[in-house]
Design a protein around this motif. Structure first.
Motif, PDB file in Angstrom:
ATOM      1  N   TYR A  39       0.829  -1.194   0.000  1.00  0.00           N
ATOM      2  CA  TYR A  39       0.000   0.000   0.000  1.00  0.00           C
ATOM      3  C   TYR A  39       0.876   1.261   0.000  1.00  0.00           C
ATOM      4  O   TYR A  39       2.106   1.186   0.103  1.00  0.00           O
ATOM      5  CB  TYR A  39      -0.923   0.010   1.221  1.00  0.00           C
ATOM      6  N   GLN A  57       1.401   3.472   2.212  1.00  0.00           N
ATOM      7  CA  GLN A  57       2.222   3.684   3.409  1.00  0.00           C
ATOM      8  C   GLN A  57       3.547   2.927   3.323  1.00  0.00           C
ATOM      9  O   GLN A  57       4.550   3.366   3.885  1.00  0.00           O
ATOM     10  CB  GLN A  57       1.454   3.312   4.683  1.00  0.00           C
ATOM     11  N   ASP A  82      -9.665   7.188   2.006  1.00  0.00           N
ATOM     12  CA  ASP A  82     -10.353   6.466   3.068  1.00  0.00           C
ATOM     13  C   ASP A  82      -9.900   6.904   4.461  1.00  0.00           C
ATOM     14  O   ASP A  82      -8.711   6.886   4.771  1.00  0.00           O
ATOM     15  CB  ASP A  82     -10.107   4.970   2.889  1.00  0.00           C
ATOM     16  N   ASP A 115     -10.964   5.465   7.372  1.00  0.00           N
ATOM     17  CA  ASP A 115     -10.978   4.399   8.370  1.00  0.00           C
ATOM     18  C   ASP A 115      -9.651   3.665   8.487  1.00  0.00           C
ATOM     19  O   ASP A 115      -9.180   3.391   9.591  1.00  0.00           O
ATOM     20  CB  ASP A 115     -12.091   3.404   8.043  1.00  0.00           C
ATOM     21  N   ARG A 116      -9.037   3.339   7.346  1.00  0.00           N
ATOM     22  CA  ARG A 116      -7.792   2.567   7.400  1.00  0.00           C
ATOM     23  C   ARG A 116      -6.615   3.287   6.757  1.00  0.00           C
ATOM     24  O   ARG A 116      -5.541   3.382   7.343  1.00  0.00           O
ATOM     25  CB  ARG A 116      -8.001   1.202   6.732  1.00  0.00           C
ATOM     26  N   MET A 117      -6.804   3.798   5.536  1.00  0.00           N
ATOM     27  CA  MET A 117      -5.686   4.409   4.825  1.00  0.00           C
ATOM     28  C   MET A 117      -5.096   5.599   5.586  1.00  0.00           C
ATOM     29  O   MET A 117      -3.885   5.658   5.831  1.00  0.00           O
ATOM     30  CB  MET A 117      -6.116   4.829   3.424  1.00  0.00           C
ATOM     31  N   ASP A 126      -3.162   4.677   8.690  1.00  0.00           N
ATOM     32  CA  ASP A 126      -1.933   3.957   8.327  1.00  0.00           C
ATOM     33  C   ASP A 126      -0.882   4.916   7.771  1.00  0.00           C
ATOM     34  O   ASP A 126       0.321   4.788   8.067  1.00  0.00           O
ATOM     35  CB  ASP A 126      -2.245   2.874   7.297  1.00  0.00           C
TER      36      ASP A 126
END
Length: 600
Positions: free
Chosen positions: A528, A530, A555, A557-559, A562
């Motif tokens: 990804y 990150q 995103d 919530d996660r991206m 991170d």
């Protein structure tokens, strides 16, 4: 305020006294002082007449002072703050609008009246520009505020667990510090306009009544001229014609992403890179038909839904949310259904959210039908169908009377039925070139390019790359000298490299200094954006030391978390900072408007 006294003709003692006077002076006091000094200097006499001094004093002393603080991630709270300030003058109230990120905390104990407008993001977190003020107010240095009168407007989305938590935090803490509410806090859902309007009226009427203000307040003489305003807005959207509706993802992709171009010809709408387009969608007619059939309605019943009468079918198609369940709707439904099992479900917030996940109004009606439910009752239970915001993927300097958006069609199966995103499926499946879409521009001052000479680092996986296409178009048109580095990620190189030819052309031309990509499904181990950041830690740190601005879109919530964690690790490893110092480093970047996020 800061004032340069180095070249002043005043003596050292006079400079010291002037600096002490100006320290913490309010805007209203400053305007009075400016008028008083202008009178002293008028006519060449070196003296002000009694009439001149009185004219300087009277308007300001008569106007109660209201400070309007906003904490906003997408711009809605800021827009409402500006509306409040604009209306204040008519009530004889002198108002100033301040971004929470720019607010001087020591000023708080000097405030007379305070209006706080705040949105909530993620898991009940404050927006980025409100973090410092939120921490200060909840910290040991927060002062007692017995003399303060305040009110809070909270913005949120009731489909989220921590609905309006940031505004609630501000309200409870201000009260705990001794401040007194001048109007009860209002928590607004996505259809916030009417509630916000009522709150603004109550706040201003209360201040005017308490302070005895009756004359219109003086217009701020230092205010910048406002840009021309289009007749089109969220309340009055523009019917934009679709010029292009093109499939962007390639063959073999398991996603459908579309590039859509809309005409703004003769609209008067203007936008900047980083802004968004608000799109008013339509619900799927097949779902509307199934709802009507299940309820045994023909859809022709007359109801009131938009300050006028329409058919029930129209109300469900264009004006009411039918694909998303919220706790307020579930509670009202439980009261009408008088079902013990449903009441027990509503009473358990964890179980309720688990049940609502992936379900819609049709599921609710089938699970707990309400006998003799009237069409108007149904409409009254449902919240308004809100517009959907899409990051603009074009620069107006490059495309003139057009605006471009990048849309990923949302489709999924849940609880035995196929589901879809309201706006994305509507734009992808049922809107063609030549059709009209009701839109408005949603400005986002929290996501804007720096000076042309400054370098930028852009992190945008998937459709999060949209605003960075606008950034590069803008920098190309302006012949900006600053370096540009893009981190892009998606699933597969062959099918999901959105706008690939444009990035590669800009890379060849030198506009795009660096391009790093991560495609998560092209190898056994997921990769990804990150990971790209960490692999280029030294270079990322060097760019930041040269003054680069960081932008993250996509995103929430996660991206975004991170990426934030990767940046913290880079600051620790490359800058030798401990975890607390690394967090403070990123916070300072945010204060300096060098770390900006547009996450959803």
């Amino acid at each position: 305020m800061t004032t340069d006294l180095n070249s002043s003709p005043l003596s050292a003692g006079q400079q010291a006294r002037l600096a002490e006077l100006l320290d913490g002076i309010s805007e209203g006091q400053l305007f009075w002082l400016a008028g008083f000094l202008a009178g002293k200097c008028s006519g060449g006499s070196g003296r002000a007449s009694a009439n001149t001094v009185a004219a300087a004093i009277t308007p300001v002393s008569a106007a109660p002072e209201l400070t309007v603080l906003f904490g906003s991630q997408t711009g809605n709270a800021e827009e409402l703050a500006q509306q409040l300030a604009a209306r204040a003058a008519d009530k004889g109230v002198s108002a100033k609008v301040v971004d929470m990120a720019d607010y001087k905390h020591r000023q708080l104990k000097k405030e007379q009246y305070l209006a706080v407008l705040a949105s909530t993001q993620g898991e009940g977190d404050p927006p980025d520009n409100a973090l410092d003020f939120h921490e200060f107010l909840h910290g040991k240095k927060a002062p007692r505020l017995e003399g303060l009168r305040y009110s809070v407007l909270s913005l949120g989305d009731s489909s989220y667990e921590h609905f309006c938590k940031t505004g609630q935090d501000f309200d409870s803490k201000l009260a705990a510090l001794g401040a007194t509410a001048l109007a009860e806090r209002v928590d607004c859902d996505v259809d916030y306009e009417d509630l916000a309007e009522d709150w603004i009226n109550r706040v201003l009427e209360t201040i005017a009544s308490e302070a005895g203000a009756s004359q219109p307040a003086a217009v701020n003489p230092l205010a910048a001229e406002q840009a021309p305003v289009s007749a089109h807005s969220r309340k009055h959207p523009y019917p934009a014609v679709i010029l292009t509706n093109q499939l962007l993802s390639g063959r073999g992709s398991d996603k459908e992403v579309r590039h859509i171009e809309l005409s703004l010809e003769d609209s008067g709408l203007v936008y900047k890179p980083g802004d968004a387009v608000g799109v008013f969608p339509e619900n799927n007619p097949a779902l509307v038909n199934e709802l009507l059939s299940t309820l045994d309605f023909d859809g022709e019943q007359t109801v009131s839904a938009v300050e006028r009468e329409v058919s029930l079918r129209e109300a469900l198609a264009f004006y009411r949310e039918i694909t998303l369940l919220t706790p307020p709707l579930m509670k009202h439904w439980a009261d009408l259904a008088a079902d013990d099992a449903l009441k027990a479900l509503v009473a358990d917030s964890g179980e309720l959210r688990a049940w609502m996940e992936g379900r819609d109004l049709l599921d609710l009606i089938k699970a707990w039908p309400i006998p003799r439910l009237a069409p108007q009752e149904l409409v009254n239970l449902l919240r308004k169908l809100p517009p959907r915001l899409y990051s603009i993927s074009s620069s107006q300097a490059a495309v003139d009377d057009e605006v471009h958006i990048t849309v990923a069609a949302v489709r999924y199966a849940s609880h035995g039925r196929d589901r879809e995103g309201v706006a994305s499926a509507w734009l992808s499946d049922r809107m063609s070139e030549g059709d009209q879409v009701r839109i408005y521009i949603d400005p986002n001052k929290k996501f804007a390019l720096p000076d042309d000479s400054k370098p930028v680092i852009m992190i945008g996986p998937g459709t999060g790359v949209a605003p960075f296409r606008a950034f590069l178009q803008e920098r190309e048109e302006r012949e900006a000298e600053g370096e540009n580095w893009l981190f892009f990620g998606d699933r597969r190189f062959r099918s999901d490299f959105l706008y690939q030819s444009e990035w590669l052309k800009w890379r060849r031309d030198g506009l795009l200094t660096r391009l790093d990509v991560a495609f998560s499904r092209d190898q056994a181990e997921k990769r990804y954006v990150q990971h790209c950041l960490k692999e280029n830690s030294a270079e990322v740190w060097a760019w930041l030391q040269r003054g680069a601005s960081l932008y993250v879109c996509g995103d929430a919530d996660r991206m975004a978390p991170d990426v934030h964690q990767a940046l913290l690790e880079i600051a620790s490893e490359q800058g030798g900072l401990n975890p607390e110092q690394a967090e403070e480093f990123l916070r300072q970047l945010n204060r300096d408007k060098r770390y900006q996020r547009d996450v959803y």
